[in-house]
Write a protein that holds these residues in place. Structure first.
Motif, PDB file in Angstrom:
ATOM      1  N   THR A 137       0.865  -1.221  -0.096  1.00  0.00           N
ATOM      2  CA  THR A 137      -0.019   0.026  -0.145  1.00  0.00           C
ATOM      3  C   THR A 137       0.962   1.347  -0.161  1.00  0.00           C
ATOM      4  N   THR A 138       2.098   1.042  -0.048  1.00  0.00           N
ATOM      5  CA  THR A 138       3.307   2.199   0.100  1.00  0.00           C
ATOM      6  C   THR A 138       3.022   3.047  -1.283  1.00  0.00           C
ATOM      7  N   PRO A 139       2.738   4.526  -1.303  1.00  0.00           N
ATOM      8  CA  PRO A 139       2.338   5.138  -2.437  1.00  0.00           C
ATOM      9  C   PRO A 139       3.964   4.974  -3.170  1.00  0.00           C
ATOM     10  N   LEU A 140       3.706   5.130  -4.746  1.00  0.00           N
ATOM     11  CA  LEU A 140       4.747   5.206  -5.684  1.00  0.00           C
ATOM     12  C   LEU A 140       5.750   6.115  -5.139  1.00  0.00           C
ATOM     13  N   GLY A 141       7.076   6.137  -5.016  1.00  0.00           N
ATOM     14  CA  GLY A 141       8.022   7.049  -4.850  1.00  0.00           C
ATOM     15  C   GLY A 141       8.569   7.244  -3.525  1.00  0.00           C
ATOM     16  N   SER A 142       7.586   6.645  -2.535  1.00  0.00           N
ATOM     17  CA  SER A 142       7.685   6.997  -1.135  1.00  0.00           C
ATOM     18  C   SER A 142       9.008   6.456  -0.503  1.00  0.00           C
ATOM     19  N   LEU A 143       9.747   7.086   0.455  1.00  0.00           N
ATOM     20  CA  LEU A 143      10.752   6.570   1.032  1.00  0.00           C
ATOM     21  C   LEU A 143      10.388   5.760   2.250  1.00  0.00           C
ATOM     22  N   THR A 144      11.029   4.481   2.376  1.00  0.00           N
ATOM     23  CA  THR A 144      10.910   3.522   3.397  1.00  0.00           C
ATOM     24  C   THR A 144      12.296   2.951   3.626  1.00  0.00           C
ATOM     25  N   THR A 145      12.421   2.185   4.665  1.00  0.00           N
ATOM     26  CA  THR A 145      13.657   1.599   4.896  1.00  0.00           C
ATOM     27  C   THR A 145      14.110   0.574   4.079  1.00  0.00           C
ATOM     28  N   THR A 146      13.097   0.199   3.130  1.00  0.00           N
ATOM     29  CA  THR A 146      13.722  -1.001   2.079  1.00  0.00           C
ATOM     30  C   THR A 146      13.636  -0.186   0.583  1.00  0.00           C
ATOM     31  N   THR A 147      13.168   0.931   0.611  1.00  0.00           N
ATOM     32  CA  THR A 147      13.055   1.510  -0.657  1.00  0.00           C
ATOM     33  C   THR A 147      13.805   2.988  -0.332  1.00  0.00           C
ATOM     34  N   PRO A 148      15.243   2.930  -0.127  1.00  0.00           N
ATOM     35  CA  PRO A 148      15.714   4.181   0.153  1.00  0.00           C
ATOM     36  C   PRO A 148      15.984   5.381  -0.834  1.00  0.00           C
ATOM     37  N   LYS A 149      15.675   4.561  -2.273  1.00  0.00           N
ATOM     38  CA  LYS A 149      15.482   5.523  -3.358  1.00  0.00           C
ATOM     39  C   LYS A 149      14.104   5.848  -3.881  1.00  0.00           C
ATOM     40  N   GLY A 150      13.025   5.243  -2.990  1.00  0.00           N
ATOM     41  CA  GLY A 150      11.632   5.562  -3.378  1.00  0.00           C
ATOM     42  C   GLY A 150      11.370   4.368  -3.910  1.00  0.00           C
ATOM     43  N   ASN A 151       9.972   3.992  -3.546  1.00  0.00           N
ATOM     44  CA  ASN A 151       9.010   2.814  -3.927  1.00  0.00           C
ATOM     45  C   ASN A 151       9.181   2.655  -5.516  1.00  0.00           C
ATOM     46  N   PRO A 152       9.583   1.810  -6.175  1.00  0.00           N
ATOM     47  CA  PRO A 152       9.322   1.606  -7.382  1.00  0.00           C
ATOM     48  C   PRO A 152       7.934   1.040  -7.917  1.00  0.00           C
ATOM     49  N   ASP A 153       7.429   0.512  -7.005  1.00  0.00           N
ATOM     50  CA  ASP A 153       6.202  -0.055  -7.260  1.00  0.00           C
ATOM     51  C   ASP A 153       4.757   0.525  -7.127  1.00  0.00           C
ATOM     52  N   ARG A 154       3.823   0.409  -7.784  1.00  0.00           N
ATOM     53  CA  ARG A 154       2.344   1.037  -7.602  1.00  0.00           C
ATOM     54  C   ARG A 154       1.703   0.277  -6.331  1.00  0.00           C
ATOM     55  N   PRO A 155       0.897   1.022  -5.533  1.00  0.00           N
ATOM     56  CA  PRO A 155       0.165   0.484  -4.524  1.00  0.00           C
ATOM     57  C   PRO A 155      -0.908  -0.194  -4.883  1.00  0.00           C
ATOM     58  N   PHE A 156      -1.457  -1.178  -4.158  1.00  0.00           N
ATOM     59  CA  PHE A 156      -3.065  -1.472  -4.285  1.00  0.00           C
ATOM     60  C   PHE A 156      -4.065  -0.712  -3.997  1.00  0.00           C
ATOM     61  N   ASP A 157      -4.883  -0.205  -4.694  1.00  0.00           N
ATOM     62  CA  ASP A 157      -6.236   0.075  -4.324  1.00  0.00           C
ATOM     63  C   ASP A 157      -6.992  -0.721  -3.619  1.00  0.00           C
ATOM     64  N   LEU A 158      -7.025  -0.727  -2.368  1.00  0.00           N
ATOM     65  CA  LEU A 158      -7.627  -1.906  -1.544  1.00  0.00           C
ATOM     66  C   LEU A 158      -9.153  -1.951  -1.722  1.00  0.00           C
ATOM     67  N   CYS A 159      -9.880  -0.601  -1.755  1.00  0.00           N
ATOM     68  CA  CYS A 159     -11.171  -0.872  -1.984  1.00  0.00           C
ATOM     69  C   CYS A 159     -11.555  -1.395  -3.305  1.00  0.00           C
ATOM     70  N   LYS A 160     -10.675  -1.013  -4.351  1.00  0.00           N
ATOM     71  CA  LYS A 160     -11.062  -1.675  -5.748  1.00  0.00           C
ATOM     72  C   LYS A 160     -10.893  -3.296  -5.898  1.00  0.00           C
ATOM     73  N   LEU A 161      -9.713  -3.598  -5.039  1.00  0.00           N
ATOM     74  CA  LEU A 161      -9.384  -4.827  -4.883  1.00  0.00           C
ATOM     75  C   LEU A 161     -10.405  -5.663  -4.410  1.00  0.00           C
ATOM     76  N   VAL A 162     -11.151  -5.366  -3.213  1.00  0.00           N
ATOM     77  CA  VAL A 162     -11.836  -6.038  -2.533  1.00  0.00           C
ATOM     78  C   VAL A 162     -13.498  -5.942  -3.148  1.00  0.00           C
ATOM     79  N   GLU A 163     -13.463  -4.837  -3.916  1.00  0.00           N
ATOM     80  CA  GLU A 163     -14.847  -4.928  -4.614  1.00  0.00           C
ATOM     81  C   GLU A 163     -15.000  -5.777  -5.702  1.00  0.00           C
ATOM     82  N   ALA A 164     -13.717  -5.919  -6.243  1.00  0.00           N
ATOM     83  CA  ALA A 164     -13.586  -6.740  -7.856  1.00  0.00           C
ATOM     84  C   ALA A 164     -13.607  -8.277  -7.161  1.00  0.00           C
TER      85      ALA A 164
END
Ligand SMILES: Cc1ncc(C[n+]2csc(CCOP(=O)(O)OP(=O)(O)O)c2C)c(N)n1
Ligand SMILES: [Mg+2]
Length: 257
Positions: A137-164
């Motif tokens: 669920t981490t937004p694209l580009g956000s800094l975390t301990t495991t993505t020190p250069k920014g999150n390269p992956d898109r997050p889930f939209d959890l509401c769309k996921l469970v709706e589908a």
């Protein structure tokens, strides 16, 4: 009302283990308030959580039966409890990592079965308790301990996921607006089918300080600025909606509150 809520908590378990500025305490209050307003008996309710900061919301704070289970497996335990005792109101409260990363498979299949469970996902966009690793669920580009250069992956939209996947009540609110959040939680808890509420909850300790939020207050303000209700979104252009997060009831009887 406050007296009622006081009777629903284990006072000796307070103060909570949450960091200053964490949104999970506001969610805890909203869940208790929803129960108090519905006048449901906590003795007929089972709260199930996995592992993570959010998983401490019900246990040991609520004066009710709680199952604090394995990481990612809260919905599996909840399914077993509900099958064994269908009269029980079973509510899962856990984190975004717990429910949608390691526990993602249980989430989609419970939604597909439309089993009568309420799942409340405290989404702080990160693995808070374990030191701030990137989550699904981490937004694209956000800094975390495991993505020190920014999150390269898109997050889930959890509401769309469970709706589908087939959920019959789906909603999202930030803790920044506790009144609509409580109103929606009441509907989710009363729903006869699989209900899912995504609750956007700031984590100043692990997410905020790495992503240029100057204070917990700034995170609450940002949530208020980013979230747009479904009602308001109707009058906005695609350009105006760029970067905004839609909130409200996406699936269910009383949509668009
Ligand atoms: C099988 C297993 N894998 C990993 C962990 C370590 N772990 C505990 S909590 C957690 C992430 C929690 O994140 P989230 O569910 O988002 O809750 P938060 O702390 O952010 O509220 C992880 C990876 C574990 N306890 N068990
Ligand atoms: Mg989290």
């Amino acid at each position: 009302m406050n007296e009622k809520i006081f009777q629903m908590i284990n006072a000796q378990a307070f103060p909570t283990p949450f960091c200053p500025g964490c949104g999970h305490g506001i969610l805890m209050n909203a869940v208790l308030r929803a129960f108090a307003e519905l006048e449901y008996d906590l003795k007929q309710t089972l709260f199930v959580s996995g592992i993570g900061c959010a998983a401490w919301i019900p246990s040991p704070h609520f004066k009710a039966d709680t199952l604090h289970t394995l990481h990612g497996r809260a919905i599996a335990y909840a399914t077993g409890a509900k099958l064994f005792n269908p009269k029980l109101k079973v509510i899962v409260i856990s984190g975004d990592g717990d429910l949608s990363s390691i526990g993602g498979n249980h989430l989609i299949h419970a939604a597909r079965r439309n089993m009568e469970l309420t799942v409340v996902c405290a989404n702080n966009s990160i693995y808070g308790m374990t030191g701030g690793q990137v989550a699904s669920t981490t937004p694209l580009g956000s800094l975390t301990t495991t993505t020190p250069k920014g999150n390269p992956d898109r997050p889930f939209d959890l509401c769309k996921l469970v709706e589908a996947a087939g959920a019959t009540f789906v909603a999202r609110h930030p803790v920044a607006t506790p009144i609509p959040l409580t109103r929606t939680l009441k509907k989710a808890i009363a729903h006869r089918g699989f209900s899912f509420v995504e609750v956007l909850s700031p984590c100043p300790t692990q997410f905020g300080r790495r992503n240029a939020f100057r204070s917990p207050f700034a995170m609450i303000q940002a949530l208020k600025n980013t979230c747009v209700s479904l009602e308001r979104a109707k009058g906005l252009s695609p350009e105006e909606l760029e970067g905004k997060v839609l909130v409200g009831e996406f699936v269910g009887p009383g949509k668009n509150n």
